[in-house]
Design a protein around this motif. Structure first.
Motif, PDB file in Angstrom:
ATOM      1  N   LEU A 145     108.293  13.949 -84.483  1.00 24.89           N
ATOM      2  CA  LEU A 145     107.352  14.668 -85.340  1.00 24.89           C
ATOM      3  C   LEU A 145     107.434  16.170 -85.102  1.00 24.89           C
ATOM      4  O   LEU A 145     107.719  16.604 -83.991  1.00 24.89           O
ATOM      5  CB  LEU A 145     105.909  14.244 -85.012  1.00 24.89           C
ATOM      6  CG  LEU A 145     105.567  12.778 -85.112  1.00 24.89           C
ATOM      7  CD1 LEU A 145     104.202  12.532 -84.493  1.00 24.89           C
ATOM      8  CD2 LEU A 145     105.587  12.333 -86.553  1.00 24.89           C
ATOM      9  N   PHE A 146     107.139  16.943 -86.153  1.00 23.09           N
ATOM     10  CA  PHE A 146     106.867  18.363 -85.965  1.00 23.09           C
ATOM     11  C   PHE A 146     105.477  18.503 -85.382  1.00 23.09           C
ATOM     12  O   PHE A 146     104.581  17.724 -85.714  1.00 23.09           O
ATOM     13  CB  PHE A 146     106.825  19.096 -87.314  1.00 23.09           C
ATOM     14  CG  PHE A 146     108.132  19.210 -88.024  1.00 23.09           C
ATOM     15  CD1 PHE A 146     109.126  20.035 -87.522  1.00 23.09           C
ATOM     16  CD2 PHE A 146     108.358  18.522 -89.206  1.00 23.09           C
ATOM     17  CE1 PHE A 146     110.334  20.151 -88.201  1.00 23.09           C
ATOM     18  CE2 PHE A 146     109.558  18.641 -89.880  1.00 23.09           C
ATOM     19  CZ  PHE A 146     110.546  19.460 -89.371  1.00 23.09           C
ATOM     20  N   CYS A 147     105.268  19.534 -84.603  1.00 23.40           N
ATOM     21  CA  CYS A 147     103.899  19.845 -84.195  1.00 23.40           C
ATOM     22  C   CYS A 147     103.230  20.630 -85.332  1.00 23.40           C
ATOM     23  O   CYS A 147     103.822  21.554 -85.894  1.00 23.40           O
ATOM     24  CB  CYS A 147     103.897  20.675 -82.915  1.00 23.40           C
ATOM     25  SG  CYS A 147     102.216  21.036 -82.379  1.00 23.40           S
ATOM     26  N   PRO A 148     101.979  20.277 -85.693  1.00 16.60           N
ATOM     27  CA  PRO A 148     101.300  20.985 -86.785  1.00 16.60           C
ATOM     28  C   PRO A 148     100.902  22.421 -86.423  1.00 16.60           C
ATOM     29  O   PRO A 148     100.605  23.217 -87.312  1.00 16.60           O
ATOM     30  CB  PRO A 148     100.057  20.136 -87.060  1.00 16.60           C
ATOM     31  CG  PRO A 148      99.891  19.251 -85.887  1.00 16.60           C
ATOM     32  CD  PRO A 148     101.218  19.141 -85.192  1.00 16.60           C
ATOM     33  N   ASN A 149     100.934  22.757 -85.147  1.00 14.03           N
ATOM     34  CA  ASN A 149     100.543  24.097 -84.703  1.00 14.03           C
ATOM     35  C   ASN A 149     101.733  25.060 -84.828  1.00 14.03           C
ATOM     36  O   ASN A 149     102.701  24.955 -84.084  1.00 14.03           O
ATOM     37  CB  ASN A 149     100.052  24.010 -83.255  1.00 14.03           C
ATOM     38  CG  ASN A 149      99.821  25.366 -82.623  1.00 14.03           C
ATOM     39  OD1 ASN A 149      99.810  26.391 -83.311  1.00 14.03           O
ATOM     40  ND2 ASN A 149      99.640  25.366 -81.315  1.00 14.03           N
ATOM     41  N   ARG A 150     101.640  26.017 -85.759  1.00 11.05           N
ATOM     42  CA  ARG A 150     102.755  26.951 -85.976  1.00 11.05           C
ATOM     43  C   ARG A 150     103.100  27.748 -84.739  1.00 11.05           C
ATOM     44  O   ARG A 150     104.231  28.203 -84.583  1.00 11.05           O
ATOM     45  CB  ARG A 150     102.380  27.960 -87.077  1.00 11.05           C
ATOM     46  CG  ARG A 150     102.379  27.384 -88.469  1.00 11.05           C
ATOM     47  CD  ARG A 150     101.558  28.308 -89.384  1.00 11.05           C
ATOM     48  NE  ARG A 150     101.637  27.853 -90.776  1.00 11.05           N
ATOM     49  CZ  ARG A 150     102.520  28.328 -91.638  1.00 11.05           C
ATOM     50  NH1 ARG A 150     103.390  29.243 -91.273  1.00 11.05           N
ATOM     51  NH2 ARG A 150     102.545  27.867 -92.874  1.00 11.05           N
ATOM     52  N   ASN A 151     102.128  27.965 -83.889  1.00 12.09           N
ATOM     53  CA  ASN A 151     102.362  28.776 -82.688  1.00 12.09           C
ATOM     54  C   ASN A 151     102.874  27.972 -81.504  1.00 12.09           C
ATOM     55  O   ASN A 151     103.111  28.525 -80.435  1.00 12.09           O
ATOM     56  CB  ASN A 151     101.076  29.502 -82.281  1.00 12.09           C
ATOM     57  CG  ASN A 151     100.648  30.486 -83.350  1.00 12.09           C
ATOM     58  OD1 ASN A 151     101.491  31.164 -83.939  1.00 12.09           O
ATOM     59  ND2 ASN A 151      99.354  30.538 -83.621  1.00 12.09           N
TER      60      ASN A 151
END
Ligand code: CTP
Length: 162
Positions: free
Chosen positions: A115-121
């Motif tokens: 999964l991608f992490c939803p946190n852009r930072n």
């Protein structure tokens, strides 16, 4: 009743044909079939034989989804990934029409690179050579780097499958 009546599935009146070789992912909660295809990276473009039954009647579940993938036996890491969204599924390996292996899948404790992490930072979104890693909790999947939570219903949104 907005849901159309589905016919009972049995050997005499199979809605989805038996396959010669491959994998049958059975007892999926109704509605999960398309997410399973996404996780397996199946979109039909590579020519594989795939049958999908949605909302078929099941003695055990009332309604279920079922996915049959021909000429492909899922690897353990693919099974681990499926377990996140479909822990109640049964994986049947089929060879020459016979069920040669039947595994109930178990929820993994962590998933890496799925999964991608939803946190852009989050460091995993910073073009660093780091695999994402999420710990599986009751409330969802928690990023091991920044602590962000992806709820199970959000898993398809953040899938990192090519
Ligand atoms: N199946 C298939 N092609 C085959 C053999 C089996 O598509 N050549 C499918 C069956 O339709 C079923 C699943 O694989 O959906 C499991 O088959 P089987 O173990 O024979 O069925 P059940 O005993 O009903 O399975 P379970 O006990 O897991 O409900």
């Amino acid at each position: 009743d907005a849901v159309p009546r589905a016919r009972k599935v049995d050997d005499q009146q199979l809605r989805v044909s038996k396959i010669r070789d491959g994998t049958v992912i059975d007892h999926l909660t109704a509605g999960e079939a398309l997410n399973v295809l996404a996780i397996l990276g199946i979109d039909g473009s590579s020519g594989e034989g795939v049958s999908v039954g949605m909302n078929v009647i099941s003695d055990r579940l009332g309604r279920k989804d079922i996915v049959k993938v021909e000429d492909r036996e899922l690897s353990q890491s693919e099974v681990d990934v499926l377990a996140v969204i479909a822990p109640e599924a049964t994986i049947n390996i089929i060879r020459d029409y016979a069920v040669v292996d039947k595994k109930r899948i178990e929820r993994p404790t962590a998933v890496t690179g799925l999964l991608f992490c939803p946190n852009r930072n989050c460091i995993t979104n910073a073009n660093e050579p780091i695999n994402t890693r999420f710990i599986v909790l009751d409330e969802g999947l928690q990023c091991d780097y920044c602590g962000s939570i992806v709820r199970e219903s959000e898993v398809p949104t953040y899938l990192d499958v090519a």
